[in-house]
Structure formats: structure tokens, C-alpha cells
Design an enzyme around this catalytic site. Structure first.
Site, PDB file in Angstrom:
ATOM      1  N   HIS A 140      53.828  54.893  82.090  1.00  0.00           N
ATOM      2  CA  HIS A 140      53.935  54.305  83.484  1.00  0.00           C
ATOM      3  C   HIS A 140      55.316  53.689  83.820  1.00  0.00           C
ATOM      4  CE1 HIS A 140      49.237  53.932  84.134  1.00  0.00           C
ATOM      5  NE2 HIS A 140      49.713  55.148  83.566  1.00  0.00           N
ATOM      6  N   TYR A 180      47.224  46.821  91.283  1.00  0.00           N
ATOM      7  CA  TYR A 180      46.731  45.258  91.129  1.00  0.00           C
ATOM      8  C   TYR A 180      46.438  44.872  92.634  1.00  0.00           C
ATOM      9  CZ  TYR A 180      48.485  44.556  86.499  1.00  0.00           C
ATOM     10  OH  TYR A 180      48.775  44.542  84.967  1.00  0.00           O
ATOM     11  N   PRO A 198      44.983  37.648  81.629  1.00  0.00           N
ATOM     12  CA  PRO A 198      45.125  38.965  81.289  1.00  0.00           C
ATOM     13  C   PRO A 198      45.982  39.650  82.670  1.00  0.00           C
ATOM     14  CG  PRO A 198      42.813  38.965  81.941  1.00  0.00           C
ATOM     15  CD  PRO A 198      43.331  37.560  81.925  1.00  0.00           C
ATOM     16  N   LYS A 227      49.980  40.721  78.917  1.00  0.00           N
ATOM     17  CA  LYS A 227      50.966  40.164  78.108  1.00  0.00           C
ATOM     18  C   LYS A 227      50.152  39.878  76.515  1.00  0.00           C
ATOM     19  CE  LYS A 227      54.648  40.384  80.535  1.00  0.00           C
ATOM     20  NZ  LYS A 227      54.793  41.966  80.328  1.00  0.00           N
ATOM     21  N   TYR A 256      57.253  42.323  83.887  1.00  0.00           N
ATOM     22  CA  TYR A 256      56.267  43.245  83.339  1.00  0.00           C
ATOM     23  C   TYR A 256      56.266  44.046  82.330  1.00  0.00           C
ATOM     24  CZ  TYR A 256      51.876  45.805  84.436  1.00  0.00           C
ATOM     25  OH  TYR A 256      50.699  46.434  84.517  1.00  0.00           O
TER      26      TYR A 256
END
Ligand code: RFL
Ligand code: PHB
Length: 390
Positions: free
Chosen positions: A72, A201, A293, A297, A385
Site C-alpha cells: 500500500h 481511517y 492499534p 505499530k 505511518y
């Protein structure tokens, strides 16, 4: 029995460490309280940082990952149903994350273990660690009711948040830092194609939602829920309805509904214990720290811990230097705290908090609007990220 390194726990931290040590010819024994089916069956992480995929390649464990892992280059954020994209690859000079479930990672680690001489003791009950502040630690446990003992040079405490390792450090040495969040994540797995080719998200008036996946035919979805809620109160149709509302109409139009085959609620917590070394005991992964979560990580931190630890132990066994061992805790904690900060921040800008008033909600909205409009803010999110450098 005797070995160089006794590893407590056969989760990601313990098994990656076992492979790292095996690669350098260092003897280790892994003691696991449960059986393989249990460890491999736990539905957990889904997103791997490049640090983790690179390690799998270095260890020769990436054949399936390279075939089946979904790379991704970006992620989507939704604010009250409106989507925008963070182009992680463009913002970080080409870094990406890979969607490949923790269950698959564990399968690959276990499958390769016997040929590499990695010894795993399953169903090791009542593990006790002794002599950790001496030169000769001893690990004892029960196997089918019989007492067993393992002498070693070092103990790696990779036994997760509820393990015995952290509890073996004296209370006056250990310092812990914690935030418990007033909500959980209700997650499902369903054999349906994902709504989107990248993760979403979502911050919505009704609470957080996340659209994730495990493969082109398997979806993983989460919604924020109350800590007192029961999965029985969430039949599939109610879950899908709520998910669609929170993701917004654009994403909802692309959701394929189907029966869930896994449904569970996980509480959210930030937790760090310091130091990560005491005498000849080293803590790694969830045994030393927990992140919520949001940001994915947890498993990646377990991996970076054992990369530091593996390096330190190899240095010790090759040349007798204790430099790596002595700096393990501070080196690992420096990366841990940055991931703690990111996971805490990403949680705080995407979830509904019970005490949230109009001011707090508008600040949250402004923060996401700021990210939407600012390349600088997007870069900060993206570099965290995809994973900060070791
Ligand atoms: P684990 O995986 O908990 O493994 C510890 C092992 O130790 C064993 N054990 C013992 N063995 C012997 N004696 C004892 N006394 C023992 N006590 C315990 C246990 O049986 C177990 O096998 O810890 P480790 O290796 O540090 O790995 C940590 C990761 O599993 C964890 O951080 C992640 O799953 C967190 N996580 C995520 N991480 C990511 O990087 N990306 C994600 O997308 C992501 N999503 C998640 C997650 C965790 C979740 N939950 C359920 C907590 C999503 C969820 C919902
Ligand atoms: C998952 O797919 O399980 C997942 C993805 C991203 C997260 C957390 C969990 O931030």
C-alpha cells in the site's frame, strides 16, 4: 538442559529473535505456554512496516509475503464521510506498508523453524525465571506435569503483556507509564472483497471506523465501541449498518456485506515499562509496551526491539563486547516512545471521547482539516505511518 538464550514466548517478538539468533549460529530455546494452533490462530495485526518486510527478506522468510502481501503506497482518511488520500510513497521518498496478516507471519516463522534448528517447547506451564541478576539464569517450568529446567546466559522476555518476564523485575526497578482509553474496537473478519484498495481511517460523529483487509477476498473492519458492550449485541447486520454510516456514503457504496467469521472486542491501551533490561533479562515487544492499534505499530515495534536485541547478542557472542547489551534498553525505548506518541496522537484525532464537548470536537475536526490541506502535516503522518528509521 542448557542454551545460550532462553526465549519466553513464541509470538512475533520471540520467533523473529529465534530466527535472528539462528542465522548467526547462536543457540536458543523458545518456551511457549500455548500450542502452535493457538498462537497461529490469533487474529491480530495486519499492516507491516518496511522494517518488518525487509527483515523477513533478510531472514529468507518472504517467499509468500512477496507473492501474497498487498503493498500500500497510500492510505485514506475520512472526516464525517468525506475521503482524502495520504500518498505515503510520494511523501516519504518511496516507502510503503504491506498488508499481510500476523497469522501469515507466524505461519511462515513456524514453518521455517525446524529446518533451521530452532527448538520450540510448546505447552510450557508455570514458567519461572530465576538468577536474572547473576551470571547464570535458570528458567524452570512444567511439561505434562513434570518439572523441567533450562540453564542459559540470557533470557529474552517476549511473552506479551500478561507474561511472567516483566513481573520478574523488582518493583523498585520498574517504572510504568500508562493511558487506558474509554473505548474499544469491535472487529470483524468476513470473506468479502474489501471496500477499497487502501485502508480507510474514519473519524465520524458516531465514532471511529477502520476499513482494512487481509487479501483481495477477505476484509477486516473495525468500529469504535463502548468497553461495556458485548459482541452478542452486534449481529452482522447491525455492524454493517454502523460501519457504513461511519465510513460515509462514498465508501459505503463499495462495501460488500457478508457473514462475519470472527468478531471480537479489543480494549485500547498505551503502556511502557522502563527499563527494558534488568541484569540478564531483556524485555521485547508487548511484554514491555502496548500501543493502541490506530496506526498499526504493535507488531512492528516487537520486530524493531528484537532487531536491536539480536544485534546486541550477536555482538556479544562474536567479540565479547557488551556495548549493544548495555544500550539495548535506551535504544529500543527511543523508538518505542516515538511510536507511542504517534499511536496516541492518531487515536486522539480519530476517536470520540466521552468527555468531548463542542470545543474538543472542533479542534479535532480542525486537526484533520489541517492534515487534508497541508503537505507538511501529511508528511509527518506518512513518515510515522510507514515506520521511523531504526
Ligand atoms: P504476543 O503476540 O502477545 O506473544 C507473546 C507470546 O508469549 C506467550 N506467553 C508465554 N509463554 C510462556 N510462558 C508464559 N508465562 C507466557 N505468557 C505469555 C503467549 O502465549 C504468546 O504466544 O507478543 P509479541 O510477540 O510481543 O507481539 C506483539 C504483537 O502480537 C502485537 O503487538 C500486535 O498484535 C498488535 N496489533 C497490531 N500490530 C501491528 O503492528 N499492526 C497491526 O495492524 C496491529 N493490529 C494489533 C492489531 C493487536 C490487536 N489486538 C487484538 C490486541 C489489532 C488488534 C485488534
Ligand atoms: C488490521 O488490519 O487489523 C489493522 C489495520 C490497521 C490498523 C490496525 C489494524 O491501524
Amino acid at each position: 538442559m542448557r542454551t545460550s538464550v532462553a526465549i519466553i514466548g513464541a509470538g512475533p517478538a520471540g520467533m523473529f529473535l529465534a530466527h535472528l539468533l539462528a542465522k548467526s549460529g547462536i543457540d536458543a530455546v523458545v518456551l511457549e505456554r500455548r500450542d502452535r494452533a493457538y498462537v497461529e490462530g490469533r487474529v491480530r495485526a495486519g499492516v507491516l512496516e518496511q522494517v518488518t518486510t525487509d527483515l523477513m527478506r533478510d531472514l529468507g522468510l518472504a517467499e509468500r509475503l512477496d507473492r501474497e502481501g498487498l503493498v500500500h503506497a497510500g492510505t485514506q482518511i475520512s472526516l464525517d464521510g468525506e475521503l482524502f488520500r495520504i500518498d505515503m510513497a510520494a511523501l516519504t521518498g518511496g516507502s510503503a506498508v504491506t498488508v499481510y496478516g500476523q497469522q501469515e507471519v507466524m505461519h511462515d516463522l513456524f514453518e521455517a523453524a525446524p529446518a533451521r534448528g530452532i527448538q520450540i517447547v510448546w505447552n510450557a506451564q508455570d514458567v519461572v525465571l530465576e538468577g536474572l541478576d547473576t551470571d547464570a539464569p535458570v528458567v524452570s517450568w512444567r511439561q505434562d506435569g513434570e518439572p523441567r529446567e533450562l540453564r542459559c546466559d540470557f533470557v529474552a522476555g517476549c511473552d506479551g503483556y500478561h507474561g511472567v518476564s516483566r513481573a520478574s523485575i523488582p518493583g523498585d526497578v520498574l517504572r510504568t507509564f500508562e493511558r487506558v482509553y474509554p473505548f474499544g474496537w469491535l472487529g470483524i473478519l468476513a470473506e468479502v472483497p474489501p471496500a477499497n484498495h487502501e485502508l480507510i481511517y474514519a473519524n465520524h460523529e458516531r465514532g471511529f471506523a477502520l476499513a482494512s483487509m487481509r487479501s483481495p477476498t477477505r476484509s477486516r473492519y473495525y468500529i469504535q465501541c463502548g468497553l461495556d458492550e458485548d459482541v452478542m449485541d452486534w449481529p452482522d447486520e447491525r455492524f454493517w449498518d454502523e460501519l457504513c454510516l461511519r465510513l460515509g456514503s462514498e465508501a459505503a457504496a463499495r462495501i460488500t456485506r457478508g457473514p462475519s467469521f470472527e468478531k471480537s472486542i479489543a480494549p485500547l491501551r498505551s503502556f511502557v515499562s522502563e527499563p527494558m533490561r534488568w541484569g540478564r533479562l531483556f524485555l521485547a515487544g508487548d511484554a514491555a509496551h502496548i500501543v493502541p492499534p490506530t496506526g498499526a505499530k504493535g507488531m512492528n515495534l516487537a520486530v524493531s526491539d528484537v532487531m536491536f536485541l539480536g544485534e546486541a547478542l550477536v555482538e556479544h557472542y562474536r567479540g565479547g563486547s557488551t556495548a549493544g547489551i548495555d544500550t539495548y534498553s535506551s535504544r529500543a525505548l527511543a523508538r518505542v516512545w516515538k511510536a507511542e506518541r504517534f499511536s496516541w496522537w492518531f487515536t486522539s484525532i480519530t476517536h470520540r471521547f466521552p468527555e468531548m464537548d463542542g470545543f474538543a470536537r472542533r479542534i479535532q475536526t480542525a486537526e484533520i482539516e489541517y492534515i487534508r490541506g497541508s503537505q507538511a502535516a501529511q508528511r509527518v503522518l506518512a513518515e510515522n505511518y510507514v515506520g521511523l528509521p531504526l
